[in-house]
Design a protein around this motif. Structure first.
Motif, PDB file in Angstrom:
ATOM      1  N   ASP A   1       0.870  -1.302  -0.209  1.00 54.72           N
ATOM      2  CA  ASP A   1       0.421   0.190  -0.126  1.00 54.72           C
ATOM      3  C   ASP A   1       0.647   1.009  -0.048  1.00 54.72           C
ATOM      4  O   ASP A   1       2.117   1.197   0.456  1.00 54.72           O
ATOM      5  CB  ASP A   1      -0.707   0.354   1.407  1.00 54.72           C
ATOM      6  CG  ASP A   1      -1.858  -1.182   0.760  1.00 54.72           C
ATOM      7  OD1 ASP A   1      -2.527  -1.605  -0.165  1.00 54.72           O
ATOM      8  OD2 ASP A   1      -2.426  -1.296   2.215  1.00 54.72           O
TER       9      ASP A   1
ATOM     10  N   PRO B   1       2.088   4.531   0.346  1.00 51.41           N
ATOM     11  CA  PRO B   1       1.187   6.025   1.859  1.00 51.41           C
ATOM     12  C   PRO B   1       1.134   6.969   1.287  1.00 51.41           C
ATOM     13  O   PRO B   1       0.853   7.286  -0.058  1.00 51.41           O
ATOM     14  CB  PRO B   1       3.089   6.424   2.539  1.00 51.41           C
ATOM     15  CG  PRO B   1       4.017   6.000   1.543  1.00 51.41           C
ATOM     16  CD  PRO B   1       3.187   4.972   1.008  1.00 51.41           C
ATOM     17  N   ARG B   2       0.923   8.345   1.528  1.00 48.86           N
ATOM     18  CA  ARG B   2       0.191   9.842   1.014  1.00 48.86           C
ATOM     19  C   ARG B   2       1.730   9.797  -0.158  1.00 48.86           C
ATOM     20  O   ARG B   2       2.941  10.035   0.263  1.00 48.86           O
ATOM     21  CB  ARG B   2       0.094  10.428   1.154  1.00 48.86           C
ATOM     22  CG  ARG B   2      -1.560  10.284   3.201  1.00 48.86           C
ATOM     23  CD  ARG B   2      -1.785  11.001   3.674  1.00 48.86           C
ATOM     24  NE  ARG B   2      -0.815  12.770   3.628  1.00 48.86           N
ATOM     25  CZ  ARG B   2      -0.621  12.042   5.266  1.00 48.86           C
ATOM     26  NH1 ARG B   2      -1.171  11.654   5.697  1.00 48.86           N
ATOM     27  NH2 ARG B   2       0.584  12.906   5.307  1.00 48.86           N
ATOM     28  N   VAL B   3       1.094  10.400  -0.495  1.00 49.91           N
ATOM     29  CA  VAL B   3       2.511  12.037  -1.761  1.00 49.91           C
ATOM     30  C   VAL B   3       2.291  13.179  -0.740  1.00 49.91           C
ATOM     31  O   VAL B   3       2.381  13.534  -0.538  1.00 49.91           O
ATOM     32  CB  VAL B   3       1.399  11.868  -3.018  1.00 49.91           C
ATOM     33  CG1 VAL B   3       2.714  12.872  -3.390  1.00 49.91           C
ATOM     34  CG2 VAL B   3       1.605  10.969  -3.932  1.00 49.91           C
ATOM     35  N   TYR B   4       3.718  13.053  -0.442  1.00 49.27           N
ATOM     36  CA  TYR B   4       4.599  14.242  -0.202  1.00 49.27           C
ATOM     37  C   TYR B   4       4.639  14.895  -0.665  1.00 49.27           C
ATOM     38  O   TYR B   4       4.741  16.079  -0.535  1.00 49.27           O
ATOM     39  CB  TYR B   4       5.733  13.571   0.511  1.00 49.27           C
ATOM     40  CG  TYR B   4       6.489  14.685   1.567  1.00 49.27           C
ATOM     41  CD1 TYR B   4       6.504  15.244   2.443  1.00 49.27           C
ATOM     42  CD2 TYR B   4       7.885  14.955   0.394  1.00 49.27           C
ATOM     43  CE1 TYR B   4       7.610  15.829   3.505  1.00 49.27           C
ATOM     44  CE2 TYR B   4       8.839  15.486   1.283  1.00 49.27           C
ATOM     45  CZ  TYR B   4       8.674  16.788   2.580  1.00 49.27           C
ATOM     46  OH  TYR B   4       9.358  16.862   2.589  1.00 49.27           O
TER      47      TYR B   4
ATOM     48  N   HIS C   1       5.308  16.044  -5.599  1.00 52.25           N
ATOM     49  CA  HIS C   1       4.643  15.988  -7.171  1.00 52.25           C
ATOM     50  C   HIS C   1       4.939  16.932  -7.657  1.00 52.25           C
ATOM     51  O   HIS C   1       4.397  18.116  -7.461  1.00 52.25           O
ATOM     52  CB  HIS C   1       3.586  14.965  -6.930  1.00 52.25           C
ATOM     53  CG  HIS C   1       3.482  14.886  -8.730  1.00 52.25           C
ATOM     54  ND1 HIS C   1       3.298  13.273  -9.085  1.00 52.25           N
ATOM     55  CD2 HIS C   1       2.771  15.528  -9.560  1.00 52.25           C
ATOM     56  CE1 HIS C   1       3.343  13.159 -10.251  1.00 52.25           C
ATOM     57  NE2 HIS C   1       2.918  14.496 -10.591  1.00 52.25           N
TER      58      HIS C   1
ATOM     59  N   ARG D   1      12.027   7.862   2.545  1.00 52.64           N
ATOM     60  CA  ARG D   1      11.462   8.338   1.507  1.00 52.64           C
ATOM     61  C   ARG D   1      11.414   7.505   0.203  1.00 52.64           C
ATOM     62  O   ARG D   1      12.987   7.881  -0.632  1.00 52.64           O
ATOM     63  CB  ARG D   1      10.837   9.969   0.948  1.00 52.64           C
ATOM     64  CG  ARG D   1       9.874  10.566   1.879  1.00 52.64           C
ATOM     65  CD  ARG D   1       9.613  12.478   1.617  1.00 52.64           C
ATOM     66  NE  ARG D   1       9.030  12.058   3.139  1.00 52.64           N
ATOM     67  CZ  ARG D   1       9.939  13.715   3.548  1.00 52.64           C
ATOM     68  NH1 ARG D   1      10.788  13.668   3.394  1.00 52.64           N
ATOM     69  NH2 ARG D   1       9.645  13.872   4.995  1.00 52.64           N
TER      70      ARG D   1
ATOM     71  N   THR E   1       7.255  12.100  -7.831  1.00 55.45           N
ATOM     72  CA  THR E   1       6.396  12.045  -7.044  1.00 55.45           C
ATOM     73  C   THR E   1       7.337  11.402  -6.240  1.00 55.45           C
ATOM     74  O   THR E   1       8.376  10.387  -6.050  1.00 55.45           O
ATOM     75  CB  THR E   1       5.632  10.407  -7.740  1.00 55.45           C
ATOM     76  OG1 THR E   1       4.488  11.056  -8.186  1.00 55.45           O
ATOM     77  CG2 THR E   1       4.522  10.400  -6.485  1.00 55.45           C
TER      78      THR E   1
ATOM     79  N   TRP F   1       7.052   9.917  -1.965  1.00 55.19           N
ATOM     80  CA  TRP F   1       5.875   8.967  -1.119  1.00 55.19           C
ATOM     81  C   TRP F   1       6.217   9.857   0.469  1.00 55.19           C
ATOM     82  O   TRP F   1       8.101   9.770   0.727  1.00 55.19           O
ATOM     83  CB  TRP F   1       5.725   7.824  -1.615  1.00 55.19           C
ATOM     84  CG  TRP F   1       4.573   7.786  -2.439  1.00 55.19           C
ATOM     85  CD1 TRP F   1       3.418   8.374  -2.534  1.00 55.19           C
ATOM     86  CD2 TRP F   1       5.532   7.428  -3.803  1.00 55.19           C
ATOM     87  NE1 TRP F   1       3.613   7.223  -4.264  1.00 55.19           N
ATOM     88  CE2 TRP F   1       4.357   7.169  -4.433  1.00 55.19           C
ATOM     89  CE3 TRP F   1       6.806   6.955  -4.233  1.00 55.19           C
ATOM     90  CZ2 TRP F   1       4.408   6.866  -6.405  1.00 55.19           C
ATOM     91  CZ3 TRP F   1       6.838   6.759  -5.764  1.00 55.19           C
ATOM     92  CH2 TRP F   1       6.265   6.626  -5.994  1.00 55.19           C
ATOM     93  N   HIS F   2       5.946   9.745   0.976  1.00 54.15           N
ATOM     94  CA  HIS F   2       5.817  10.074   2.968  1.00 54.15           C
ATOM     95  C   HIS F   2       6.786   8.482   2.744  1.00 54.15           C
ATOM     96  O   HIS F   2       5.780   7.727   2.465  1.00 54.15           O
ATOM     97  CB  HIS F   2       5.046  10.075   3.376  1.00 54.15           C
ATOM     98  CG  HIS F   2       3.795  11.402   3.343  1.00 54.15           C
ATOM     99  ND1 HIS F   2       4.455  12.585   4.148  1.00 54.15           N
ATOM    100  CD2 HIS F   2       2.744  12.242   3.228  1.00 54.15           C
ATOM    101  CE1 HIS F   2       3.572  13.418   4.149  1.00 54.15           C
ATOM    102  NE2 HIS F   2       3.360  13.405   3.158  1.00 54.15           N
TER     103      HIS F   2
ATOM    104  N   LYS G   1       7.142   5.297   5.128  1.00 58.31           N
ATOM    105  CA  LYS G   1       6.210   4.524   6.135  1.00 58.31           C
ATOM    106  C   LYS G   1       6.718   4.462   7.442  1.00 58.31           C
ATOM    107  O   LYS G   1       7.744   4.367   7.620  1.00 58.31           O
ATOM    108  CB  LYS G   1       6.611   2.910   5.444  1.00 58.31           C
ATOM    109  CG  LYS G   1       5.833   3.079   4.044  1.00 58.31           C
ATOM    110  CD  LYS G   1       4.708   1.350   4.238  1.00 58.31           C
ATOM    111  CE  LYS G   1       3.966   1.739   3.149  1.00 58.31           C
ATOM    112  NZ  LYS G   1       2.435   1.247   3.130  1.00 58.31           N
TER     113      LYS G   1
END
Length: 186
Positions: free
Chosen positions: A53, A55-58, A60, A162, A181, A183-184, A186
């Motif tokens: 899964d 994580p949210r996009v930090y 982009h 990240r 992109t 991502w945060h 984990k």
């Protein structure tokens, strides 16, 4: 002659005969709910492997990589905090020499161990899951015997843990225009 005059013809049917359709329907609904929950908690990819899964996009956005310049992919600065003329300690850099291009990770010139960049092959989806599973087997990543072009993508493991995906949008001598992109962690 039977004595059924005035009686409900359904009165002689058993419980199963009267309610079988309702019981089957309820059982089907329970089975569908269980299958749906299993799909949510244990998603599968088309090849049968469990998906990671994202994580949210930090962050982009667009990043123009200039040859010999490093960039901090953890930065929220509009220019990604470039360092011209060297990239020691930066998350990613682009370099070119003659007919050879490469993308370098943060450890390429720092002397520290650990690999932080991976080239994705042309058939690999451009996703968080692909970056997590990427082979970070080198300090530098490059296509073999060719210039980097818009078909290429790279995954980078940043200094703050990240995952980042750099998709090449266009390339010309000394400049790679990318979509990034990050991502945060984990």
């Amino acid at each position: 002659m039977s004595n059924t005059a005035g009686r409900d013809p359904g009165a002689t049917k058993s419980f199963w005969h009267r309610y079988s359709a309702a019981l089957i329907g309820a059982g089907g609904a329970v089975l569908a709910a269980v299958v749906a929950l299993v799909g949510v908690y244990f998603p599968r990819s088309n090849d049968g492997e469990t998906k990671v899964d994202a994580p949210r996009v930090y962050r982009h956005g667009d990043l123009r990589l200039r040859a010999g310049t490093g960039y901090d992919l953890d930065s929220l600065a509009t220019d990604w905090e470039p360092t011209n003329g060297g990239w020691s300690g930066q998350d990613v850099a682009y370099a070119t020499k003659g007919v050879h291009d490469w993308v370098a990770g943060r450890n390429a010139r720092s002397g520290k161990s650990g690999d932080s960049v991976a080239a994705l092959d042309l058939k690999t989806p451009r996703t968080f899951d692909s970056c997590v599973k990427a082979d970070f087997g080198a300090e530098e990543a490059a296509p073999r015997d060719e210039k980097i072009n818009p078909k290429w993508a790279f995954c980078v493991l940043t200094s703050e843990g990240r995952y980042a995906l750099l998709e090449i949008v266009s390339a010309r001598e000394g400049v790679l225009n990318t979509q990034v992109t990050v991502w945060h962690e984990k």
